[in-house]
Write a protein that holds these residues in place. Structure first.
Motif, PDB file in Angstrom:
ATOM      1  N   VAL A 239      -6.152   7.929  -7.987  1.00 59.12           N
ATOM      2  CA  VAL A 239      -6.930   6.686  -8.455  1.00 59.12           C
ATOM      3  C   VAL A 239      -8.351   6.120  -8.273  1.00 59.12           C
ATOM      4  CG1 VAL A 239      -6.227   3.822  -8.148  1.00 59.12           C
ATOM      5  CG2 VAL A 239      -3.764   5.655  -6.918  1.00 59.12           C
ATOM      6  N   CYS A 240      -8.389   6.848  -6.663  1.00 62.48           N
ATOM      7  CA  CYS A 240     -10.240   6.493  -6.537  1.00 62.48           C
ATOM      8  C   CYS A 240     -10.665   6.729  -8.151  1.00 62.48           C
ATOM      9  CB  CYS A 240     -10.259   6.523  -5.493  1.00 62.48           C
ATOM     10  SG  CYS A 240      -9.618   6.526  -4.246  1.00 62.48           S
TER      11      CYS A 240
ATOM     12  N   SER B 143      -1.916  -1.046  -4.439  1.00 63.23           N
ATOM     13  CA  SER B 143      -3.003  -1.921  -4.281  1.00 63.23           C
ATOM     14  C   SER B 143      -4.376  -1.799  -4.057  1.00 63.23           C
ATOM     15  CB  SER B 143      -2.625  -2.321  -2.943  1.00 63.23           C
ATOM     16  OG  SER B 143      -1.327  -3.257  -3.225  1.00 63.23           O
ATOM     17  N   TYR B 144      -5.038  -0.476  -5.218  1.00 64.55           N
ATOM     18  CA  TYR B 144      -5.850  -0.444  -4.939  1.00 64.55           C
ATOM     19  C   TYR B 144      -6.507  -0.939  -6.196  1.00 64.55           C
ATOM     20  CZ  TYR B 144      -5.925   4.108  -2.350  1.00 64.55           C
ATOM     21  OH  TYR B 144      -5.572   4.970  -1.277  1.00 64.55           O
ATOM     22  N   GLN B 145      -6.110  -2.002  -7.023  1.00 65.70           N
ATOM     23  CA  GLN B 145      -6.300  -3.035  -8.015  1.00 65.70           C
ATOM     24  C   GLN B 145      -5.486  -4.168  -8.178  1.00 65.70           C
ATOM     25  OE1 GLN B 145      -9.682  -2.959 -10.258  1.00 65.70           O
ATOM     26  NE2 GLN B 145      -9.898  -1.916  -8.139  1.00 65.70           N
TER      27      GLN B 145
ATOM     28  N   ALA C 225      -6.174   2.490 -12.913  1.00 70.76           N
ATOM     29  CA  ALA C 225      -5.238   2.935 -11.073  1.00 70.76           C
ATOM     30  C   ALA C 225      -4.086   2.485 -11.204  1.00 70.76           C
ATOM     31  CB  ALA C 225      -6.235   1.772 -10.552  1.00 70.76           C
TER      32      ALA C 225
ATOM     33  N   TYR D 266      -3.692   5.239   1.955  1.00 71.78           N
ATOM     34  CA  TYR D 266      -4.915   5.511   1.555  1.00 71.78           C
ATOM     35  C   TYR D 266      -5.596   6.532   1.059  1.00 71.78           C
ATOM     36  CZ  TYR D 266      -3.420   0.815   4.099  1.00 71.78           C
ATOM     37  OH  TYR D 266      -2.978  -0.126   4.633  1.00 71.78           O
TER      38      TYR D 266
ATOM     39  N   THR E 209      -0.026  -0.337  -8.550  1.00 69.26           N
ATOM     40  CA  THR E 209      -1.429   0.283  -8.481  1.00 69.26           C
ATOM     41  C   THR E 209      -1.879   1.096  -6.810  1.00 69.26           C
ATOM     42  OG1 THR E 209      -3.025  -1.537  -7.505  1.00 69.26           O
ATOM     43  CG2 THR E 209      -2.091  -0.924 -10.321  1.00 69.26           C
TER      44      THR E 209
ATOM     45  N   THR F 282       0.879  -1.144   0.101  1.00 67.66           N
ATOM     46  CA  THR F 282      -0.248   0.059  -0.047  1.00 67.66           C
ATOM     47  C   THR F 282       1.115   1.121   0.020  1.00 67.66           C
ATOM     48  OG1 THR F 282      -0.240  -0.275   2.414  1.00 67.66           O
ATOM     49  CG2 THR F 282      -2.037  -1.016   1.330  1.00 67.66           C
TER      50      THR F 282
END
Length: 448
Positions: free
Chosen positions: A71-72, A281-283, A318, A66, A279, A62
């Motif tokens: 990215v979101c 770890s967002y995807q 992402a 967060y 990414t 990550t």
């Protein structure tokens, strides 16, 4: 929601997860997950309301923390337009991401194949190396981890490779292990380890397709090689007709203060594998990138590899937004700066705590190896403990830090210190203070 309702929901979620989910790398009697309900910057929030500073980026993945809004937003937009098409179609996120990876990877690395995890990226690298060289074997190292699928786990030196024994968990043929550049607690110095690998390749008689290494080893001890190790290893590999494959699943995307750790050592791999930080770890997304020369080979030769989710457009969106975040928020520069501060603070800890045998690492890829005896370098945790149900001193140190709301991943006698690239000095101070107190546990457990 009232506190009683929150508690009931939390307990129910943990119960359901425990009852219906198979936990990773564990005997299920030991699987006891804590529910996470929210995140905030570099912190995770439990259902009990505990705010935990994540100082290992979970499993070193990550890297953006967060709250990476770019990215979101990119995922949200892509999932509403072209959420998925099969890899035979072109999409803008995949094309743009491939172009960007060619720009930021070392040297002439250019063409990319996508998958969903680091282990798959390595399996692709094996196939490509074998097709390109006409050889079969993969040489890796005893202190390494390259993934959980059959070939990647067989290439790993991690204790999990043989956890169930050779009858239950036979290795994929063609995997050869060599020594590491591990000076602490080893009788073989880094120069000798290279000489050993050179001799191994000679004795294998031109049958090795690729030499697979993590530029800085991750979960098997955060091992940091000498400056000349990687370029010399590439030269040795090429002398014997093998390719250099750098597994940068953990070290890629700024963790060491450079886009890729290979750059630190002025080395251009023939193949580079990546995931995790790709990414943030967002995807789930992984990539295997090869040089232009290797890419040209497959213009007229079959690339015998496929994947339903290869180049998944939402995941690629992402990845593209993550790289934009690393660039625009100057996170690689921050990793370099905070890495120096973190190194200094960890070295001060090592001076205060006799149970710290050695600090290793570069940038925000750091680790502390603990010892029962500073004179004899006796570890608290044996490699076999990684696949046992034993509670070790390392576990106790990690648990003590977690009681003070800081999370550290511990593995193979090493505290892994790999925070998100978004941290500041205040986060380092908070984490080091918790670790300072936790290391009293290992100091007290030393041999008298």
């Amino acid at each position: 929601m009232r506190v009683a309702e929150q508690t009931a929901e939390k307990n129910d979620i943990e119960r359901l997860d425990r009852e219906y989910t198979l936990g990773t790398w564990s005997r299920q009697r030991d699987f006891d997950p804590t529910q996470i309900v929210d995140t905030d910057g570099p912190r995770i929030i439990t259902a009990d309301g505990d705010s935990i500073l994540d100082f290992s980026s979970q499993y070193v993945c990550t890297s953006l923390g967060y709250d990476a809004e770019r990215v979101c937003d990119a995922v949200n937009e892509q999932i509403r337009t072209v959420p998925y098409v099969n890899p035979g179609w072109a999409t803008e996120p995949r094309a743009r991401l491939s172009e960007k990876l060619a720009e930021i990877t070392p040297g002439s690395l250019k063409r990319t194949f996508y998958s969903t995890s680091g282990t798959e990226a390595n399996e692709v690298a094996f196939k490509i190396a074998r097709a390109y060289t006409g050889n079969h074997k993969i040489l890796s190292r005893y202190r390494s981890y390259h993934g959980a699928t059959a070939a990647s786990l067989s290439a790993s030196g991690d204790p999990r490779r043989v956890a169930e024994g050779p009858d239950v968990q036979p290795e994929v043929p063609g995997m050869v292990k060599g020594p590491d550049p591990y000076a602490y607690g080893s009788s073989l110095d880094p120069d000798k380890s290279l000489e050993y690998i050179d001799e191994m390749l000679a004795l294998e008689g031109g049958t090795v397709a690729g030499v697979l290494v993590e530029p800085l080893v991750g979960s098997n001890g955060v091992l940091t090689p000498p400056d000349d190790y990687l370029p010399r290893l590439k030269e040795i590999a090429h002398d014997h007709g093998a390719l250099l494959i750098c597994d940068e699943v953990m070290t890629g995307f700024g963790r060491t203060g450079e886009w890729f750790a290979s750059t630190l050592f002025e080395t251009e791999p023939d193949i580079i594998t990546m995931a995790k930080g790709l990414t943030g770890s967002y995807q789930p997304l992984a990539a295997t990138t090869v040089t232009e020369e290797i890419g040209k080979y497959f213009e007229s030769n079959l690339l015998n590899q496929g994947h339903t989710f290869s180049g998944h457009p939402t995941a690629c969106a992402a990845g593209l937004a993550a790289i934009e975040t690393y660039e625009q928020d100057e996170l690689i520069e921050n990793a370099r700066e905070m890495g120096q501060y973190l190194k200094s603070e960890l070295e001060s800890l090592a001076e205060r705590h006799p149970s710290v045998g050695e600090r290793r690492g570069i940038g925000l890829h750091q680790g502390l190896e603990l010892t029962r005896s500073t004179e004899e370098r006796v570890p608290f945790e044996e490699r076999s403990d990684k696949v046992s149900s034993n509670t070790t001193v390392l576990d106790d140190v990690g648990a003590h830090a977690l009681d003070n709301d800081v999370y550290f991943y511990t593995s193979v006698n090493t505290i892994v210190v790999t925070p998100p690239l978004t941290i500041g000095e205040d986060h380092v101070d908070e984490a080091v203070a918790a670790l300072d107190e936790a290391l009293d546990v290992s100091d007290d457990a030393m041999d008298s």
